[in-house]
Design a protein around this motif. Sequence first.
Motif, short mmCIF file in Angstrom:
data_model
loop_
_atom_site.label_atom_id
_atom_site.label_comp_id
_atom_site.label_asym_id
_atom_site.label_seq_id
_atom_site.Cartn_x
_atom_site.Cartn_y
_atom_site.Cartn_z
N ARG A 70 0.80 -1.21 -0.07
CA ARG A 70 0.08 -0.06 -0.04
C ARG A 70 0.83 1.27 -0.05
N PRO A 71 0.49 2.31 -0.40
CA PRO A 71 1.42 3.55 -0.73
C PRO A 71 1.46 4.12 0.51
N THR A 72 2.49 4.70 0.76
CA THR A 72 2.72 5.33 2.17
C THR A 72 1.94 6.87 2.18
N LEU A 73 1.46 7.33 3.35
CA LEU A 73 0.90 8.43 3.22
C LEU A 73 1.75 9.61 3.67
N SER A 74 1.90 10.63 2.68
CA SER A 74 2.71 11.96 3.21
C SER A 74 1.99 12.57 4.10
N LEU A 75 2.86 13.04 5.23
CA LEU A 75 2.34 13.77 6.21
C LEU A 75 2.97 15.06 6.31
N PRO A 76 1.97 15.97 5.91
CA PRO A 76 2.93 17.47 5.80
C PRO A 76 2.84 18.01 7.48
N LEU A 77 3.90 18.65 7.76
CA LEU A 77 4.10 19.21 8.89
C LEU A 77 3.29 20.57 9.09
N THR A 78 2.03 20.67 9.11
CA THR A 78 1.34 21.69 9.32
C THR A 78 0.15 21.42 10.32
N LEU A 79 -0.53 22.65 10.74
CA LEU A 79 -1.61 22.64 11.78
C LEU A 79 -2.89 22.36 11.13
N SER A 80 -2.93 20.74 10.66
CA SER A 80 -4.06 20.12 10.07
C SER A 80 -4.62 19.10 10.72
N SER A 81 -5.72 18.47 10.21
CA SER A 81 -6.33 17.32 11.13
C SER A 81 -5.89 16.01 10.14
N PHE A 82 -6.07 15.08 10.82
CA PHE A 82 -5.69 13.73 10.12
C PHE A 82 -6.56 13.44 9.23
N PHE A 172 -8.10 26.42 15.71
CA PHE A 172 -6.81 26.43 16.19
C PHE A 172 -5.66 27.41 15.32
N ASP A 173 -5.12 28.49 15.72
CA ASP A 173 -4.47 29.36 15.31
C ASP A 173 -2.89 29.22 15.50
N ALA A 174 -2.50 28.52 16.35
CA ALA A 174 -1.17 28.08 16.35
C ALA A 174 -0.66 26.95 17.30
N GLY A 175 0.46 26.72 17.12
CA GLY A 175 0.76 25.44 18.13
C GLY A 175 2.42 25.05 17.99
N THR A 176 2.34 23.83 18.60
CA THR A 176 3.90 23.32 18.79
C THR A 176 3.87 21.90 18.61
N GLN A 177 4.80 21.61 17.51
CA GLN A 177 4.68 20.03 17.32
C GLN A 177 6.23 19.43 17.52
N VAL A 178 6.40 18.33 18.47
CA VAL A 178 7.72 17.80 18.64
C VAL A 178 7.47 16.42 17.89
N SER A 207 -1.91 22.83 20.61
CA SER A 207 -2.48 23.71 19.86
C SER A 207 -3.19 24.50 20.74
N THR A 208 -3.26 26.11 20.27
CA THR A 208 -3.80 26.99 20.83
C THR A 208 -4.80 27.70 20.16
N ALA A 209 -5.61 28.43 20.64
CA ALA A 209 -6.66 29.20 20.11
C ALA A 209 -6.56 30.73 20.97
N SER A 210 -6.22 31.70 20.28
CA SER A 210 -6.20 32.92 20.56
C SER A 210 -5.40 32.90 22.07
N GLY A 211 -4.33 32.23 21.97
CA GLY A 211 -3.32 32.05 23.00
C GLY A 211 -3.55 31.17 24.19
N THR A 212 -4.74 30.47 24.31
CA THR A 212 -5.11 29.46 25.14
C THR A 212 -4.96 28.21 24.78
N VAL A 213 -4.10 27.21 25.46
CA VAL A 213 -4.00 26.01 25.25
C VAL A 213 -5.18 25.18 25.20
N LEU A 214 -5.69 24.41 24.33
CA LEU A 214 -7.00 23.84 24.28
C LEU A 214 -6.65 22.28 23.87
#
Length: 246
Positions: A70-82, A172-178, A207-214
Amino acid sequence: MASAAPKYLELAAQMRLRIEQQPVGTPVPSERDLALESGVSRMTARRAIEVLVAEGRITREVGRGSFVARPTLSLPLTLSSFSEDVRQRGMTPSARVIEARIVPAAELAGVFGVDAVEPLVRLVRVRLADDRPMALERASLLASAAPDLLDVADFTLASLYEVLEHRYGVRFDAGTQVIQAGLVSAADGRLLDAAAGSAAFEFLRTSTASGTVLEHTVSLYPAGRFELSAAIRPTRAPGSEAPAAR
């Protein structure tokens, strides 16, 4: 004059083009047959197959042979949903819900900046693409931001991010991902149909919305089913001068 590519890489490139036209599960020639068919040594044929196995294009099954994977799924490093990522690749997202309940923040209190008794929504799902297990996702969300979240949608089909946005106005308008290298445990392997001890990517997203971690989510992705992709750009504009050393 540039030297020619090694024969095994040339053969791998030819096989790659052939595989792209074949359905998943199509048998791949054995090393012996590939060597005879291509007029190369068995060592060259073996190395070409190993390249495609490493790329996730061929899967080997003990006692049966090699097959188009099966082809692999390319996973972009963005703030998007699965769900969004999977749909963009022409596949159908879904999930198996493993756990869905309200829990105290406890050890995640510091992440959310709340008291240890603050309620969080805990949603654990195996994420599927065309019914194939692709990731194990352990999501925690601030319950006060989405009251009755677990009662308003069927999370075997619904996208968490879409429900949050459309029903609760949370975007969500910002976030961090490790991203960490990890191994699949025996328990997680049973859920993901992956071998215990096999390589995996572990994503820790806040992920945060308006500066609040949700949201804080830990996701485990078997390495052989994904490739990571990201847009890159230079740290300074083309033509600009680097700052002088002091």
